[in-house]
Design an enzyme around this catalytic site. Sequence first.
Site, PDB file in Angstrom:
ATOM      1  N   HIS A   1       0.831  -1.198   0.000  1.00  0.00           N
ATOM      2  CA  HIS A   1       0.000   0.000   0.000  1.00  0.00           C
ATOM      3  C   HIS A   1       0.864   1.246   0.000  1.00  0.00           C
ATOM      4  O   HIS A   1       1.971   1.256   0.549  1.00  0.00           O
ATOM      5  CB  HIS A   1      -0.955   0.009   1.201  1.00  0.00           C
ATOM      6  CG  HIS A   1      -0.284   0.100   2.546  1.00  0.00           C
ATOM      7  ND1 HIS A   1      -0.036   1.304   3.174  1.00  0.00           N
ATOM      8  CD2 HIS A   1       0.187  -0.858   3.380  1.00  0.00           C
ATOM      9  CE1 HIS A   1       0.549   1.078   4.349  1.00  0.00           C
ATOM     10  NE2 HIS A   1       0.700  -0.217   4.501  1.00  0.00           N
TER      11      HIS A   1
ATOM     12  N   ASP B   1      -0.832   4.283   0.764  1.00  0.00           N
ATOM     13  CA  ASP B   1      -1.472   5.243   1.675  1.00  0.00           C
ATOM     14  C   ASP B   1      -0.759   5.209   3.024  1.00  0.00           C
ATOM     15  O   ASP B   1      -0.158   4.193   3.413  1.00  0.00           O
ATOM     16  CB  ASP B   1      -2.962   4.953   1.829  1.00  0.00           C
ATOM     17  CG  ASP B   1      -3.259   3.603   2.478  1.00  0.00           C
ATOM     18  OD1 ASP B   1      -2.647   2.599   2.057  1.00  0.00           O
ATOM     19  OD2 ASP B   1      -4.099   3.547   3.389  1.00  0.00           O
TER      20      ASP B   1
ATOM     21  N   ASP C   1       6.376   2.299   6.710  1.00  0.00           N
ATOM     22  CA  ASP C   1       5.085   1.643   6.489  1.00  0.00           C
ATOM     23  C   ASP C   1       4.318   2.358   5.394  1.00  0.00           C
ATOM     24  O   ASP C   1       3.565   3.291   5.660  1.00  0.00           O
ATOM     25  CB  ASP C   1       4.297   1.647   7.796  1.00  0.00           C
ATOM     26  CG  ASP C   1       3.017   0.829   7.747  1.00  0.00           C
ATOM     27  OD1 ASP C   1       2.863   0.036   6.804  1.00  0.00           O
ATOM     28  OD2 ASP C   1       2.177   0.994   8.643  1.00  0.00           O
TER      29      ASP C   1
ATOM     30  N   GLU D   1      -5.156   0.732   2.880  1.00  0.00           N
ATOM     31  CA  GLU D   1      -4.770  -0.241   3.900  1.00  0.00           C
ATOM     32  C   GLU D   1      -4.856   0.355   5.294  1.00  0.00           C
ATOM     33  O   GLU D   1      -5.224  -0.322   6.258  1.00  0.00           O
ATOM     34  CB  GLU D   1      -3.349  -0.745   3.636  1.00  0.00           C
ATOM     35  CG  GLU D   1      -2.998  -2.041   4.373  1.00  0.00           C
ATOM     36  CD  GLU D   1      -2.506  -1.840   5.786  1.00  0.00           C
ATOM     37  OE1 GLU D   1      -2.490  -2.818   6.566  1.00  0.00           O
ATOM     38  OE2 GLU D   1      -2.132  -0.699   6.145  1.00  0.00           O
ATOM     39  N   GLU D   2      -4.526   1.651   5.408  1.00  0.00           N
ATOM     40  CA  GLU D   2      -4.540   2.307   6.714  1.00  0.00           C
ATOM     41  C   GLU D   2      -5.925   2.810   7.100  1.00  0.00           C
ATOM     42  O   GLU D   2      -6.121   3.298   8.213  1.00  0.00           O
ATOM     43  CB  GLU D   2      -3.557   3.488   6.726  1.00  0.00           C
ATOM     44  CG  GLU D   2      -2.107   3.125   6.420  1.00  0.00           C
ATOM     45  CD  GLU D   2      -1.433   2.351   7.538  1.00  0.00           C
ATOM     46  OE1 GLU D   2      -2.135   1.966   8.499  1.00  0.00           O
ATOM     47  OE2 GLU D   2      -0.220   2.120   7.458  1.00  0.00           O
TER      48      GLU D   2
ATOM     49  N   GLU E   1       4.759  -5.761   3.993  1.00  0.00           N
ATOM     50  CA  GLU E   1       4.658  -5.005   5.244  1.00  0.00           C
ATOM     51  C   GLU E   1       5.936  -5.173   6.075  1.00  0.00           C
ATOM     52  O   GLU E   1       6.599  -6.212   6.005  1.00  0.00           O
ATOM     53  CB  GLU E   1       3.471  -5.496   6.068  1.00  0.00           C
ATOM     54  CG  GLU E   1       2.114  -5.126   5.530  1.00  0.00           C
ATOM     55  CD  GLU E   1       1.702  -3.709   5.883  1.00  0.00           C
ATOM     56  OE1 GLU E   1       2.499  -2.990   6.518  1.00  0.00           O
ATOM     57  OE2 GLU E   1       0.580  -3.317   5.523  1.00  0.00           O
TER      58      GLU E   1
ATOM     59  N   HIS F   1       4.369   4.798  11.889  1.00  0.00           N
ATOM     60  CA  HIS F   1       3.303   5.612  12.473  1.00  0.00           C
ATOM     61  C   HIS F   1       3.823   6.622  13.498  1.00  0.00           C
ATOM     62  O   HIS F   1       3.018   7.354  14.086  1.00  0.00           O
ATOM     63  CB  HIS F   1       2.215   4.741  13.123  1.00  0.00           C
ATOM     64  CG  HIS F   1       1.454   3.892  12.156  1.00  0.00           C
ATOM     65  ND1 HIS F   1       0.209   3.369  12.453  1.00  0.00           N
ATOM     66  CD2 HIS F   1       1.725   3.464  10.891  1.00  0.00           C
ATOM     67  CE1 HIS F   1      -0.237   2.651  11.423  1.00  0.00           C
ATOM     68  NE2 HIS F   1       0.684   2.700  10.469  1.00  0.00           N
TER      69      HIS F   1
END
Length: 386
Positions: free
Chosen positions: A75, A77, A108, A141-142, A170, A359
Site C-alpha cells: 500500500h 497510503d 510503512d 490499507e490504513e 509489510e 506511524h
Amino acid sequence: MSNTFTAPVDAAELTSALIRCPSVTPEEGGALVLLQAGLEAAGFTCTRIDRGGVSNLFARWGDKGATRTFGFNGHTDVVPVGDADAWTVDPFGAEVKDGQIWGRGATDMKSGVAAFVAAAVDMVAQTPPDGAIIITITGDEEGDALDGTTAILDWMDAENEQMSVCLVGEPTCPNEIGEMMKIGRRGSMTAFITVTGVQGHAAYPHRANNPIPALARLVDRLASHTLDTGTDHFDASTLAVVTFDTGNPATNVIPAQCKATVNIRFNDAHSSASLSEWLQSEADAIAAEFGVQIDMPIKVSGESFVTPPGALSDLVAAAVAAETGMQPELSTSGGTSDARFVQHHCPVVEFGLVGKTMHQVDERVEISQIHQLKQIYARILADYFA
C-alpha cells in the site's frame, strides 16, 4: 525521479519519490500515478481499480493465466502526520540524513513497495521469467480497507486474473532485518457496549436503575475470561477493555446510560461468529441479572488465518537467510494486514523491513535496509522462477 524505471532501479530513490507524494488515506497523492507510469514503461500492463473514493493499482508482466504467477501486495497510503510541529523534518520531504530517509510512510510501507517494484522491474528487464509477475497496490490499507485490496481482488476474480502465491511487503521485523516473517495474522473484532438503566437522584438510588454496576460486572467477566491458551501457530487470544465511559459530570445524578468498548485479537481456535455468540450470551446474562438493556454492535476487522509452513514460507525463508544470514521466525504476531484478504485468493506470507518507527513522528528507514530488502525480493523471484 523519472517516470521511467530503468533497470537497475534504485529502490531508495523510488522510496524518496513515493514519500514526497502526500498520500494520506484515502488521498492518492500522486504515488500510484508515479508507479503506474514507471511500471508501464517497464512493460507491465496496468489497470487502475478505483472504488468508493479509493485509488488502487493492478500491474502484470507476462501472460494472463500463466502457470506460475508470483504476486506482490502493498500500500502507498499512509497515516496522518499528527502534530506537524513535533516533526524535526518535513513529513513529506524525504530528507536524507544519518544514512536514513525520513518521512511519513518511510517504513510503512513505501520502502517495501519500492523494493518489490524495483526487484520486479529488474527481473523482467534482465532475466525475463517463465511466468508472470503481478503487483497489487492499494490506497486503503490504513483506512477502513473496504475498497482497497478487496476491490483489487474482486476485480481480479471478475477478470480471471490469478496469483499462484503472494508476498505482502509489510514491515515484519522487530529489530533486525531478517529476523521475522509472518505466515498468518490474528483476527480482530471490536464490541461497542451500551448499557441503559434508569436515571435518578444519587440520594434515592432505589428509584433509579444504575447501569454502571451492570457494565462493570460485564466488563469484569469478559476481561477475566481465558479465551484459550494458544494453538500450534498462535499465542493465546486476548481481550482488552479500551474504554469505559459514563459522560456524567454530576455527582448527585445516577446516569441513565454508560458505555464500554472491548477489542479481541483472536487465534484460529475461534471465529468472529463464535466469539460474537459468547459476547452476546454474557451480555444477556448481565442484562437479566440487573434488569438493564444492553446493546452491543460488533465490528469485525478480519478473521484469523495461517498459511501452514511449506513451499512458500520455505522459499522466502531461504532467500532471507541467504541475504541476511538470519533464519526468520515464522510468526503470526502483530495486528492485521491486507494478507487477511489475499489469503482467500492464494497462499500468502509477509516479509519486510524493521518496523520500529512506523506511524511515529520522524518516521524513517535505513537506506541500506531498502537495498537489502530489494535483494531479498530479487532472490525470491529468481528462486521461484528457477
